[in-house]
Design an enzyme around this catalytic site. Structure first.
Site, PDB file in Angstrom:
ATOM      1  N   SER A 130       0.833  -1.199   0.000  1.00 13.41           N
ATOM      2  CA  SER A 130       0.000   0.000   0.000  1.00 13.41           C
ATOM      3  C   SER A 130       0.865   1.247   0.000  1.00 13.41           C
ATOM      4  CB  SER A 130      -0.897  -0.005   1.243  1.00 13.41           C
ATOM      5  OG  SER A 130      -1.501   1.257   1.432  1.00 13.41           O
ATOM      6  N   TYR A 155      -2.513  -0.132  10.045  1.00 16.93           N
ATOM      7  CA  TYR A 155      -2.673  -0.725   8.715  1.00 16.93           C
ATOM      8  C   TYR A 155      -1.374  -0.593   7.922  1.00 16.93           C
ATOM      9  CZ  TYR A 155      -4.011  -1.091   3.810  1.00 16.93           C
ATOM     10  OH  TYR A 155      -4.054  -1.430   2.482  1.00 16.93           O
TER      11      TYR A 155
END
Length: 322
Positions: A130, A155
């Protein structure tokens, strides 16, 4: 003779669904799995899945990444030559309230994928990282050469951990791995927790939209078809190195105000805006340096934001009868 199946994890998810469709169209056999959890409305996941199920070369397995025995059996049964690992617990803000979901899916689950690949002859693991790994980095565009030591959400930390875990398995077990740092993916069949989706829903329903950091945000919005193009190129290329990382982005940050203006035009109405402070775990701007992806795979994003949002709004109106 039928080719050995490719594994697509998260096949009922946003990107996984599109990737599975593309691979099936290319004549591949695909095993897709998903746990169909309720992080967002499972009906959307089921609707995606119903478009994949009729294909004769598609098989669906309902399975949780953290189910060690189930994962071991899946890999043992199919001995996938290539694994496209897109399943994960997504979302920055959700990680503030539900941290254990990220440990189970993104850490334990990723380890189960690595072990499955290691012990069953997998020739290439392609996995979703990501843009959030760039965290507090200031220099832009974000380059794969930059250090990523300052994540600002759990995350992001789990995605950075995935890259480190993959490096370890590439080094110790000669498992070729390719990590893809996705930048703000949008488009039809998208995730309802994403800003563009939330904005569209609120504008149609005549409700105000929330703009964090006073709306002064920039994102490298990347249309889902461009993401899938990159993945397809990587799937059908032999890994040149045992461990690689790439940015998959549009290489063009857009102001949030521009995205809202496009949505207002497509929806034929003006949004009521609530300006709020910066959210914990968020960043002001993202911008992908895609030179390495272009050099190694000929990747070039094609879909402009206006075109992509028009496609999304058309899908949204059709799917939700809005």
């Amino acid at each position: 003779m039928q080719r050995a199946p490719l594994l697509v994890t998260g096949a009922a998810g946003f990107i996984g669904f599109h990737v599975a469709q593309r691979l099936l169209s290319a004549g591949e056999t695909v095993v897709g799995f998903d746990n169909l959890n309720d992080y967002y409305d499972p009906a959307l996941k089921s609707a995606r899945l119903e478009l994949l199920r009729p294909h004769p070369n598609f098989k669906f397995v309902k399975l949780d990444l953290a189910d060690r025995a189930g994962m071991e059996e899946l890999f043992r049964q199919y001995r996938f030559p290539t694994v496209i690992h897109l399943a994960a617990q997504a979302g920055v803000r959700y990680s503030l309230e539900n941290p254990h979901a990220y440990a189970e899916s993104n850490l334990t689950g990723f380890l189960n994928v690595l072990e499955g690949c290691r012990h069953n002859g997998c020739g290439h693991l392609i996995y979703a990282s990501s843009s959030s790994v760039y965290g507090a980095n200031i220099k832009q565009p974000f380059s794969i050469e930059d250090r990523v030591d300052h994540p600002v959400s759990l995350y992001a930390a789990t995605k950075k951990a995935n890259e480190l875990m993959a490096h370890t398995y590439s080094h110790l077990h000669q498992l070729p791995t390719t990590g893809l740092r996705f930048f703000t993916v949008y488009g039809p069949w998208g995730r309802p927790d994403m800003a563009y989706f939330l904005f569209t829903k609120a504008i149609i329903e005549g409700k105000p939209i929330k703009l964090f950091n006073g709306g002064k945000m920039k994102r490298d919005f990347t249309y889902v078809d461009d993401i899938v193009d990159a993945i397809e190129r990587i799937v059908f290329s032999a890994p040149s190195l045992p461990y690689r990382i790439y940015n998959i982005g549009n290489n063009k940050p857009e102001e949030l105000g521009n995205l809202i203006s496009i949505l207002e035009k497509e929806l034929g109405t003006t949004a009521e805006k609530i300006l709020l402070p910066m959210q914990p775990g968020d960043v002001e701007s993202t911008y992908a340096d895609i030179d390495a992806t272009a050099r190694d795979f000929g990747f070039a994003p094609r879909v402009k934001l206006g075109e992509g949002l028009a496609q999304f709004v058309a899908w949204y109106r059709s799917f939700f009868r809005a």
